[in-house]
Design a protein around this motif. Structure first.
Motif, mmCIF file in Angstrom:
data_model
loop_
_atom_site.group_PDB
_atom_site.id
_atom_site.type_symbol
_atom_site.label_atom_id
_atom_site.label_comp_id
_atom_site.label_asym_id
_atom_site.label_seq_id
_atom_site.Cartn_x
_atom_site.Cartn_y
_atom_site.Cartn_z
ATOM 1 N N GLU A 1 0.872 -1.162 0.000
ATOM 2 C CA GLU A 1 0.000 0.000 0.000
ATOM 3 C C GLU A 1 0.914 1.218 0.000
ATOM 4 O O GLU A 1 1.790 1.341 0.861
ATOM 5 C CB GLU A 1 -0.894 -0.007 1.237
ATOM 6 C CG GLU A 1 -1.890 1.143 1.276
ATOM 7 C CD GLU A 1 -2.838 1.035 2.466
ATOM 8 O OE1 GLU A 1 -3.785 0.221 2.384
ATOM 9 O OE2 GLU A 1 -2.609 1.732 3.471
ATOM 10 N N LEU A 2 0.727 2.099 -0.992
ATOM 11 C CA LEU A 2 1.595 3.271 -1.105
ATOM 12 C C LEU A 2 1.068 4.405 -0.241
ATOM 13 O O LEU A 2 -0.147 4.619 -0.137
ATOM 14 C CB LEU A 2 1.697 3.718 -2.561
ATOM 15 C CG LEU A 2 2.255 2.692 -3.552
ATOM 16 C CD1 LEU A 2 2.492 3.350 -4.911
ATOM 17 C CD2 LEU A 2 3.556 2.070 -3.030
ATOM 18 N N ASN A 3 1.984 5.133 0.362
ATOM 19 C CA ASN A 3 1.635 6.222 1.271
ATOM 20 C C ASN A 3 1.952 7.572 0.646
ATOM 21 O O ASN A 3 2.882 7.706 -0.158
ATOM 22 C CB ASN A 3 2.391 6.063 2.599
ATOM 23 C CG ASN A 3 1.991 4.802 3.336
ATOM 24 O OD1 ASN A 3 0.813 4.568 3.580
ATOM 25 N ND2 ASN A 3 2.958 3.961 3.677
ATOM 26 N N TYR A 4 1.198 8.569 1.026
ATOM 27 C CA TYR A 4 1.353 9.906 0.470
ATOM 28 C C TYR A 4 2.484 10.668 1.155
ATOM 29 O O TYR A 4 3.027 10.253 2.176
ATOM 30 C CB TYR A 4 0.035 10.679 0.617
ATOM 31 C CG TYR A 4 -1.104 10.098 -0.203
ATOM 32 C CD1 TYR A 4 -1.169 10.301 -1.576
ATOM 33 C CD2 TYR A 4 -2.096 9.334 0.405
ATOM 34 C CE1 TYR A 4 -2.210 9.775 -2.329
ATOM 35 C CE2 TYR A 4 -3.141 8.799 -0.340
ATOM 36 C CZ TYR A 4 -3.186 9.016 -1.708
ATOM 37 O OH TYR A 4 -4.208 8.483 -2.453
ATOM 38 N N GLN A 5 2.842 11.793 0.532
ATOM 39 C CA GLN A 5 3.811 12.745 1.063
ATOM 40 C C GLN A 5 5.179 12.128 1.284
ATOM 41 O O GLN A 5 5.871 12.448 2.256
ATOM 42 C CB GLN A 5 3.287 13.356 2.370
ATOM 43 C CG GLN A 5 1.979 14.118 2.172
ATOM 44 C CD GLN A 5 1.418 14.674 3.462
ATOM 45 O OE1 GLN A 5 1.732 14.181 4.543
ATOM 46 N NE2 GLN A 5 0.573 15.693 3.355
ATOM 47 N N GLY A 6 5.556 11.237 0.355
ATOM 48 C CA GLY A 6 6.912 10.709 0.377
ATOM 49 C C GLY A 6 7.174 9.635 1.400
ATOM 50 O O GLY A 6 8.313 9.160 1.520
ATOM 51 N N ALA A 7 6.170 9.231 2.173
ATOM 52 C CA ALA A 7 6.377 8.157 3.153
ATOM 53 C C ALA A 7 6.584 6.833 2.431
ATOM 54 O O ALA A 7 6.072 6.616 1.329
ATOM 55 C CB ALA A 7 5.176 8.067 4.089
ATOM 56 N N GLY A 8 7.354 5.957 3.049
ATOM 57 C CA GLY A 8 7.640 4.670 2.433
ATOM 58 C C GLY A 8 6.409 3.794 2.338
ATOM 59 O O GLY A 8 5.413 4.010 3.042
ATOM 60 N N PRO A 9 6.442 2.790 1.454
ATOM 61 C CA PRO A 9 5.288 1.910 1.274
ATOM 62 C C PRO A 9 5.099 0.978 2.463
ATOM 63 O O PRO A 9 6.021 0.723 3.229
ATOM 64 C CB PRO A 9 5.656 1.114 0.019
ATOM 65 C CG PRO A 9 7.153 1.084 0.024
ATOM 66 C CD PRO A 9 7.578 2.413 0.588
ATOM 67 N N THR A 10 3.867 0.479 2.600
ATOM 68 C CA THR A 10 3.535 -0.476 3.650
ATOM 69 C C THR A 10 3.285 -1.842 3.022
ATOM 70 O O THR A 10 2.413 -1.981 2.160
ATOM 71 C CB THR A 10 2.269 -0.037 4.411
ATOM 72 O OG1 THR A 10 2.490 1.265 4.974
ATOM 73 C CG2 THR A 10 1.934 -1.025 5.515
ATOM 74 N N ALA A 11 4.068 -2.842 3.418
ATOM 75 C CA ALA A 11 3.866 -4.199 2.898
ATOM 76 C C ALA A 11 2.577 -4.766 3.492
ATOM 77 O O ALA A 11 2.395 -4.739 4.713
ATOM 78 C CB ALA A 11 5.048 -5.087 3.247
ATOM 79 N N ILE A 12 1.696 -5.267 2.635
ATOM 80 C CA ILE A 12 0.425 -5.791 3.142
ATOM 81 C C ILE A 12 0.259 -7.281 2.876
ATOM 82 O O ILE A 12 -0.684 -7.884 3.378
ATOM 83 C CB ILE A 12 -0.775 -5.030 2.547
ATOM 84 C CG1 ILE A 12 -0.834 -5.208 1.030
ATOM 85 C CG2 ILE A 12 -0.731 -3.566 2.921
ATOM 86 C CD1 ILE A 12 -2.106 -4.660 0.419
ATOM 87 N N MET A 13 1.151 -7.868 2.088
ATOM 88 C CA MET A 13 1.056 -9.311 1.855
ATOM 89 C C MET A 13 2.456 -9.885 1.709
ATOM 90 O O MET A 13 3.260 -9.390 0.926
ATOM 91 C CB MET A 13 0.238 -9.619 0.595
ATOM 92 C CG MET A 13 0.011 -11.117 0.371
ATOM 93 S SD MET A 13 -0.866 -11.484 -1.194
ATOM 94 C CE MET A 13 -2.486 -10.816 -0.850
#
Length: 381
Positions: free
Chosen positions: A311-323
């Motif tokens: 899941e990609l995050n806004y404002q330059g935050a790193g992505p979140t692995a969801i699977m």
């Protein structure tokens, strides 16, 4: 969402959900045709030529043998998870996960040589790409047609045809959430087809950009999304929002990026967070663009070392692995109903039969067979 333990680490939720762990099916996993699982949340391939599905709200695994298709690209899960459309030699096979049977759409019946399933519509109709080879390659080009295979009457309703190169499966077509608009890409040009008005809008994409995938419409249908690679930084991807009328970047376009992948594909949006969910392909030896300096979307399963979902995050935050993928998973698709739900469950991959276990199982079968032969001969002596 309350998760219930069914034993053996398996979980079930009362609603559609995404399992956080997915693993290769065991050697003895039941085929779909023997025991239909019902709607699925995930379709994936395990690197051995098998496709596998996982239940929509429960971690029941089933396998499909003999379908060397690429999940999410040449094998696509219907929005409700009840059907799979996949490319086969004869055309397209549609597998019903509720009934456990299937039917084939012959390429010849649509006056084509090759059929590829591109996307599903909300009503269960299917968008197909029909490819026809030139009778005289010196004077004619390969024709790529797009059309809707109507779920009600079975008719193929063509809406596009060209000898231009169509974008790779998994990227060529994206359907708006209400099913009224279809975005499709030939070469570097995107067309927005309004199915109600039968009108089209056409615009060119920026360099090193591609229609982002089946989820390339914003949840409200007001914007489309393209995936672009930074030509100055290898394997740095970003998602950009465009106005579907003008093709220009929208004023409220926000920064969404992912580094390190050979290719990313947008598959949907988490309804609870309004954030995009992407499949990322790790293929260290695959090029991210070809000699023409265009994006390469032709990463093959043989080149893929790992597949991840973020899941990609806004404002330059790193992505979140969801699977997390356990084992040799080299392709994946997720049902839109599971993505849209925003629900997750722990996931319960089946117990694996290791190579040693396989050898022991084979030895056991051999011993039982020998005993059976000896017993039969002794009984007739």
């Amino acid at each position: 969402m309350v998760e219930l333990d069914l034993g053996g680490g398996r979980g079930v939720t009362a609603e559609p959900s995404i399992p956080r762990e997915v693993g290769s099916p065991g050697l003895l996993t039941t085929p779909v045709g023997w025991s239909p699982p019902g709607p699925a949340s995930v379709l994936f391939s395990d690197g051995s030529g098998r496709l596998a599905v996982i239940g929509l709200g429960v971690d029941e695994y089933r396998v499909l043998h003999g379908y060397p298709a690429d999940p999410g690209r040449t094998a696509v899960l219907s929005p409700d998870g009840s059907q799979i459309a996949l490319s086969v030699d004869e055309g397209v096979e549609i597998v019903d996960l509720v009934a456990g049977d299937g039917r084939t759409i012959d390429a010849e019946s649509l006056d084509s040589d090759v059929l590829v399933p591109e996307a599903w519509l909300p009503d269960g109709s299917l968008i197909l790409m029909a490819k026809s080879y030139a009778e005289d390659p010196m004077t004619e080009g390969i024709v790529h047609r797009l059309g809707v295979l109507n779920a009600e009457n079975g008719l193929f309703e063509e809406f596009a045809s060209a000898t231009y190169v169509i974008s790779s499966p998994g990227f060529a077509v994206a359907v708006s959430p209400d099913g009224t608009q279809v975005a499709y890409q030939y070469e570097s040009r995107v067309t927005i087809y309004n199915r109600l008005a039968e009108a089209k809008t056409v615009f060119d994409l920026p360099p090193q950009s591609v229609l982002a995938g089946k989820g390339a419409w914003s949840p409200d249908g007001s914007r489309i999304v393209i995936a672009s690679i930074n030509p100055q930084r290898d394997r740095e991807w970003s998602l950009t929002f465009l106005d579907p009328v003008t093709g220009l970047e929208t004023a409220d376009s926000e920064s969404l990026s992912l580094r390190g992948a050979a290719l990313i594909r947008l598959i949907g949006w988490n309804s609870q967070t309004q954030k995009p969910i992407v499949v990322a392909y790790d293929a260290p030896h695959a090029p991210t663009w070809d000699l023409a300096r265009e994006i390469s979307t032709t990463v093959t399963p043989e080149q893929i070392s790992r597949v991840s979902i973020y899941e990609l995050n806004y404002q330059g935050a790193g992505p979140t692995a969801i699977m997390q993928m356990l084992g040799d998973v080299d392709g994946v698709d997720v049902a839109s109903v599971a993505i849209d739900s925003g629900n997750f469950r722990a996931g319960g991959p089946p117990h694996q039969v290791t190579p040693i276990g396989s050898a022991l199982l084979g030895l056991l079968v051999l011993i039982v067979s020998i005993i059976g032969i000896v017993w039969a001969r002794w009984g007739t002596a």
